[in-house]
Design a protein around this motif. Structure first.
Motif, short mmCIF file in Angstrom:
data_model
loop_
_atom_site.label_atom_id
_atom_site.label_comp_id
_atom_site.label_asym_id
_atom_site.label_seq_id
_atom_site.Cartn_x
_atom_site.Cartn_y
_atom_site.Cartn_z
N UNK A 290 0.80 -1.24 0.00
CA UNK A 290 0.00 0.00 0.00
C UNK A 290 0.83 1.28 0.00
N UNK A 291 2.05 1.22 0.51
CA UNK A 291 2.87 2.44 0.57
C UNK A 291 3.29 2.90 -0.82
N UNK B 162 7.85 5.29 -7.53
CA UNK B 162 7.60 4.10 -6.71
C UNK B 162 7.81 2.85 -7.55
N UNK B 163 7.90 1.72 -6.87
CA UNK B 163 8.04 0.43 -7.53
C UNK B 163 7.82 -0.67 -6.52
N UNK B 164 7.88 -1.91 -6.95
CA UNK B 164 7.75 -3.03 -6.02
C UNK B 164 8.97 -3.05 -5.12
N UNK B 165 8.78 -2.66 -3.86
CA UNK B 165 9.88 -2.69 -2.92
C UNK B 165 10.58 -1.36 -2.70
N UNK C 222 1.07 4.65 8.45
CA UNK C 222 0.52 3.55 7.65
C UNK C 222 -0.21 2.53 8.53
N UNK C 223 -1.40 2.16 8.11
CA UNK C 223 -2.21 1.20 8.87
C UNK C 223 -1.51 -0.16 8.90
N UNK D 158 -4.37 3.13 2.99
CA UNK D 158 -2.98 3.32 3.41
C UNK D 158 -2.84 3.67 4.88
N UNK D 159 -3.60 4.67 5.35
CA UNK D 159 -3.32 5.26 6.65
C UNK D 159 -4.33 4.85 7.71
#
Length: 873
Positions: free
Chosen positions: A524-525, A536-539, A799-800, A821-822
């Motif tokens: 989710x981040x 952003x990307x995976x990881x 972040x949740x 997300x939160x």
């Protein structure tokens, strides 16, 4: 008799010491040659070691020395995230404690020392196994232990320090398994396997699979099926107890993985080979490695020609039982198939294709082959002339065939040298040892050590490294700036910056930001960060494209930007934020300016309850920022905070003309000539203006702004937002996009104006009800908040996560997840006392299972000891 035993004990100890020192000396000589720190100005930092692990080591150092609560949770991990699973994957090796003695700017030196120690311990561990099993005796052990410690996998994964403990612990686990099988003693096996699972569960999984194969190979030595059944039950029970002892780490980590890395597990397995299988033969050539082999390549299995020949001869050696040789063939074929057949490859990697560094389990095959070679190449071993001729023909054929494959990581010199080592090895094995035992053993050691050392040096020479000044100077500059911030404000806030060495800079310098690169980053981040225009990307995520709105929302209280120095701007830039220049300057260092953002919101604040139901309805990152911000403030979302602006003029060079820029695909009219689209924009006000760019634009165009290189982090998969102007009314902004290919898709290329008055009105509403923090740690926040009328939610930018627990006025409250997300906490208007605390899910259950497993193991070992005492009496 006592003197003989004492002398023999000292003699064996000298061999063990030598088995530690020899690989250390060999690798230290290479590091000196390459001038690796502390021997020069270079370093071992490269790829993930330089871009990720070194920052994690800095985090570990800060955690153990300054704030232990970060061991469970850290706001330096992106916008905040659990660290228990991250630590289990990256940092639980006890050897990392050596790094505590090295300050941040000298961590590269500590990494060199720890790497040398690991080489030495791997050699020592294997030598100890050979002595205990009596497979080899005397100084000839060095031939096997040195090859083991410097095998192709170890060299190729020198930059993956987090896995190297597996080579140290594997011989100890195998010794424990042999004790379990032949002496019915389980303590050693359980203990070392548990240590491996705690040290690195990922490598532990692979070793657990190998112990089953090794157990099956040993079974023909057990005469009755009843005994085999009892031993098998002991093996299963011992393995489960080892996992149980490690449960305090494994259970919370497994849950964390299911929320992060585990979401990428393959659900479809393809029944096919992953590459042209004969390419694997290239790995029988010394130095068969290069940078190109890191993302995708064949398994690194080089162990020198002498021991590889010895391993192959095992299957034809009549000194060993036929059944065991047949099982050995099956195990070897299983390994070889695993190196190229997708379902087996996924089995070893726990259902996930590795991102870079394929066939990570190949160290087990190296161990297997060296172990077989140690059984074959005994002092009285000698191959016959006919076998030598056949071997020579086979090896020459293999090396000739490898030459026809045109593998980029092998040259003719490597093949010639490898062939020479192979032929010398065959000659060596033809010589009877009885004529001159000491000279023969020296020849054996020299041949094996020179072969593996030459292979390692050749492979490592193909890799480039970060210089120590490049790492150390940047670290010092960043540390100074962060220290200056903390001197004036030790509260809980985030910091944004326009320069970057790695995405884990926040770990390196111990501050909170929005950057992170790691395998345990929760999906989710990056999804949220991508939605608001961040790379952003995976990881990985990085906060390189903020706006005044996102800065305020996410609590970026301070900003850092690189200063121009007399020698030029030395820090590597990652973004451009002219909208920061009006913020008050709170301090500076030689390299960095520090500013305070007066618009930033705290980590939690009162908000309108409509945020609980807000769904993303736009792919435009600026419209999405506006929707979120306006909803929180209780204002209509259809009144966007950003307004689309027209370009003042457009110049087309060697492309067709178009009335609309956004979405147009421009094509070169003359393929042999340069082509570009020049966009000019004159801001009509002093507000902030932002340019949006789709990910395809960076692939197809080189971008400059006002004839200067565009400072933009270049890895992103969603539309990003770039601040192009602030307080520049009437000044021309020229953006030039030069085509790198025949076509250019102007994906989401638009200019937006931030409407300052509506933004400030919404901001003022949200600033009325801040969470006033009275105390905080990384995993606990305590404070008070007074919600205004119309505010029925305490919105957080935490972040949740399941591990977060919340109490409002002393009563537990279940937090809600907003924006996917939160964490948000519904509550009534008025004053409230709020407490957040984080505990890794399943930590308590894991601890209980660990304690129970320890008790059972202790009882079992004690019972075995008592039975042994009874029988001995």
């Amino acid at each position: 008799m006592f003197l003989y035993q004492q002398h023999n004990h000292l003699y064996r100890r000298k061999i063990l010491i030598a088995s530690f020192l020899l690989p250390v000396i060999l690798m230290a000589c290479y590091f000196m040659y390459r001038q690796m720190t502390p021997f020069g100005k270079s370093s071992l930092l490269t790829v993930d070691l330089g871009q990720q692990y070194v920052d994690f080591f800095a985090y570990l150092r800060n955690t153990l020395l300054h704030h232990p609560s970060s061991f469970f949770y850290s706001f330096s991990k992106g916008l905040g995230g659990e660290m228990y699973g991250t630590n289990a994957y990256y940092l639980l090796s006890p050897l990392n404690l050596i790094l505590l003695f090295f300050p941040a700017q000298h961590l590269a030196t500590g990494i060199t020392i720890v790497t040398l120690v690991r080489y030495g311990l791997a050699g020592l561990s294997f030598a100890w196994l050979l002595q205990k099993t009596e497979l080899q005796q005397g100084w000839r052990i060095l031939a096997f232990s040195t090859v083991y410690s410097m095998n192709g996998w170890m060299i190729a994964n020198q930059l993956n320090m987090i896995w190297q403990d597996a080579l140290i612990l594997l011989p100890l686990i195998i010794w424990g398994l042999l004790l379990l099988i032949y002496q019915q003693r389980v303590g050693t096996y359980i203990s070392w396997l548990a240590v491996m699972m705690i040290d690195n569960y990922y490598m532990g999984w692979m070793i657990a699979i190998f112990t089953l194969l090794f157990y099956l190979w040993q079974m023909p030595a057990i005469t009755t099926w009843r005994q085999r059944g009892i031993i098998f039950l002991r093996y299963i029970a011992g393995s489960l107890l080892a996992a149980g002892i490690a449960a305090v780490v494994l259970l919370p980590t497994f849950y964390a993985l299911m929320q992060s890395k585990g979401t990428y597990t393959e659900t479809k397995i393809h029944n096919h080979f992953e590459y042209f299988v004969p390419k694997m033969l290239g790995k029988l050539v010394p130095g068969s490695f290069s940078f190109g082999q890191m993302p995708s390549g064949q398994p690194n299995i080089y162990i020198g020609m002498l021991l590889m020949i010895g391993a192959c001869l095992y299957f034809f050696d009549h000194r060993f039982a036929l059944k065991r040789r047949i099982i050995g063939v099956v195990i070897s074929l299983f390994f070889i198939l695993s190196f190229c057949y997708e379902p087996l490859d996924l089995l070893w990697h726990a259902g996930q294709f590795p991102v870079w560094y394929p066939y990570r389990f190949s160290f087990l095959f190296s161990f297997w082959c060296i172990y077989l070679a140690a059984k074959v190449i005994q002092p009285n071993f000698q191959i016959k002339r006919r076998s030598a001729i056949l071997l020579t023909i086979l090896i020459v054929a293999i090396y000739w065939y490898v030459g026809t494959l045109n593998l980029s990581y092998i040259n003719n010199n490597q093949r010639n040298i490898g062939l020479c080592f192979a032929l010398i090895a065959i000659c060596c094995l033809c010589i009877p040892r009885k004529n001159s035992p000491r000279l023969y053993d020296v020849l054996l050691i020299l041949l094996a050590v020179c072969d593996i050392a030459m292979s390692g040096y050749t492979a490592l020479n193909k890799i480039s490294y970060v210089s120590q000044p490049e790492f150390g100077n940047y670290t010092i500059a960043l540390d100074k700036a962060v220290h200056k911030l903390k001197e004036n404000d030790d509260g809980l806030y985030r910091v944004a910056k326009t320069f970057m060495r790695t995405k884990d800079d926040p770990f390196q310098a111990d501050f909170n930001a929005g950057d992170h690169f790691g395998s345990t980053l929760e999906p989710p981040i990056p999804a949220f960060m991508g939605a608001i225009g961040q790379p952003d990307g995976d990881g990985f995520v990085t906060y390189a494209n903020g706006t005044e709105v996102s800065d305020a929302l996410l609590g970026y209280k301070y900003t850092m930007n690189a200063r121009n120095t007399p020698t030029g701007q030395e820090l590597p830039l990652s973004g451009y934020r002219p909208d920061w220049y009006n913020y008050p300057l709170t301090g500076h260092t030689n390299a960095i300016n520090l500013r305070e953002n007066p618009n930033s919101l705290p980590i939690a604040f009162g908000a309108n309850a409509a945020i609980l139901n807000l769904q993303r309805t736009t792919m435009d990152p600026l419209n999405y920022q506006s929707q979120v911000f306006q909803t929180l403030a209780g204002r209509p979302t259809f009144h966007s905070l950003f307004a689309v602006q027209n370009f003042s003029s457009v110049k087309f060079n060697n492309v067709q003309k178009a009335k609309q820029i956004t979405g147009t695909i421009f094509r070169k009219q003359n393929l042999l000539q340069p082509a570009s689209v020049q966009l000019k924009f004159i801001p009509p006000t002093n507000d902030s203006y932002y340019l949006t760019l789709g990910p395809n634009v960076k692939e197809d165009a080189t971008i400059t702004m006002n004839n200067k290189h565009f400072t933009q982090y270049d890895t992103f998969r969603n539309t990003v937002v770039i601040n192009v102007a602030h307080d520049q009314k009437g000044q021309t902004i020229t953006i030039n996009l030069s085509l790198k290919k025949a076509t250019l898709w102007m994906q989401n290329v638009s200019i937006y104006q931030l409407k300052q008055r509506p933004f400030e009105a919404s901001l003022k509403t949200l600033q009325q009800s801040p969470l006033k923090i009275s105390s905080y740690r990384s995993n606990k926040i305590v404070g008070t908040v007074k919600l205004q009328a119309g505010q029925r939610v305490l919105m957080t930018t935490i972040p949740a996560a399941t591990g977060w627990h919340v109490k409002v006025d002393g009563r537990p409250v279940t937090p809600r997840t907003v924006l996917n997300t939160f964490m948000a906490i519904p509550m009534s208007p008025g004053k409230h006392h709020v407490e957040f605390y984080y505990r890794p899910p399943y930590l308590i259950l894991g601890l209980i299972i660990t304690l129970i497993s320890l008790v059972i193991t202790g009882w079992w070992v004690r019972k075995e000891h008592q039975q042994k005492s009874i029988f001995s009496n």
